[in-house]
Design a protein around this motif. Structure first.
Motif, PDB file in Angstrom:
ATOM      1  N   SER A   3      -3.365   2.417  -7.041  1.00  0.00           N
ATOM      2  CA  SER A   3      -4.143   2.056  -5.858  1.00  0.00           C
ATOM      3  C   SER A   3      -3.496   1.137  -5.778  1.00  0.00           C
ATOM      4  N   ALA A   4      -3.779   0.923  -3.712  1.00  0.00           N
ATOM      5  CA  ALA A   4      -2.893  -0.445  -3.421  1.00  0.00           C
ATOM      6  C   ALA A   4      -3.988  -1.430  -4.725  1.00  0.00           C
ATOM      7  N   PRO A   5      -4.726  -2.088  -4.970  1.00  0.00           N
ATOM      8  CA  PRO A   5      -5.007  -3.231  -5.306  1.00  0.00           C
ATOM      9  C   PRO A   5      -4.230  -3.289  -7.132  1.00  0.00           C
ATOM     10  N   MET A   6      -4.826  -1.829  -7.511  1.00  0.00           N
ATOM     11  CA  MET A   6      -4.063  -2.021  -8.586  1.00  0.00           C
ATOM     12  C   MET A   6      -2.143  -2.621  -8.855  1.00  0.00           C
TER      13      MET A   6
ATOM     14  N   ALA B 145       1.081  -1.340  -0.595  1.00  0.00           N
ATOM     15  CA  ALA B 145      -0.019   0.409   0.031  1.00  0.00           C
ATOM     16  C   ALA B 145       0.540   1.618  -0.529  1.00  0.00           C
ATOM     17  N   GLN B 146       1.631   0.931   0.221  1.00  0.00           N
ATOM     18  CA  GLN B 146       3.080   2.505   1.270  1.00  0.00           C
ATOM     19  C   GLN B 146       3.418   2.429  -0.338  1.00  0.00           C
ATOM     20  N   LEU B 147       4.011   1.886  -1.140  1.00  0.00           N
ATOM     21  CA  LEU B 147       5.068   1.319  -2.423  1.00  0.00           C
ATOM     22  C   LEU B 147       3.624   1.759  -3.066  1.00  0.00           C
ATOM     23  N   ALA B 148       2.762   1.750  -3.383  1.00  0.00           N
ATOM     24  CA  ALA B 148       1.359   1.754  -4.112  1.00  0.00           C
ATOM     25  C   ALA B 148       1.170   3.921  -4.772  1.00  0.00           C
TER      26      ALA B 148
END
Length: 177
Positions: free
Chosen positions: A45-48, A36-39
């Protein structure tokens, strides 16, 4: 793995030189960030990010996201990264997060002149991939092969190959073997 996942991973290999999951995992390890942080740093987005890593999606469609990915890879690949203070690392990550450059700009992890101390393979790959897709580099290599086979091999390995293979090639060439 479904046919779609396999196709997407093959496309990632063509477009980015290796599956995006491999590239993102190296960043996650080196940056000590969650997905999530890298996204958030990349502007996804984290899901992407998860879908790109798993091969559910093949392409990073936003040029600014790709530019930030290349900048992060350059930053963490430089020898100075490991000796950099945590505060300086965080400042650099936030600079990259805020960047709106296109993939045609040259990503720099350090002040001018210092980039030469970074990983030359990543620098070469980034440059080649900024100007042409893996398919275009492969096509150029095919055209060069009959007359300039060594140059064709360099384009294939450094431009369209996996980073691991490019490093082995670079080591072999730079050692004179």
């Amino acid at each position: 793995m479904t046919d779609v996942h396999a196709r997407n991973l093959d496309l990632q290999l063509q477009w980015y030189g290796e599956p995006l999951g491999d590239r993102f995992r190296r960043l996650l390890d080196r940056l000590e960030l969650s997905q999530a942080q890298l996204a958030a740093v990349l502007g996804l987005s984290a899901p992407m990010l998860s879908q790109l890593m798993s091969g559910q999606r093949a392409k990073i469609s936003n040029p600014a996201v790709l530019s930030r990915l290349l900048q992060l890879e350059t930053a963490v690949g430089s020898p100075g990264w490991v000796t950099m203070s945590l505060g300086e690392r965080e400042r650099r990550i936030q600079e990259i997060r805020a960047a709106q450059q296109s993939t045609l700009s040259v990503p720099t992890a350090e002040p001018a002149g210092a980039a030469a101390s970074g990983d030359p393979v990543i620098a070469i790959q980034s440059l080649l991939r900024d100007v042409a897709s893996a398919a275009e580099l492969q096509g150029a290599a095919e055209l060069l092969e009959p007359t300039y086979p060594d140059l064709a091999e360099a384009l294939r390995v450094l431009g369209a190959g996996r980073t691991q293979e490019a490093r082995a090639y670079y080591a072999r060439i730079s050692s004179g073997r």
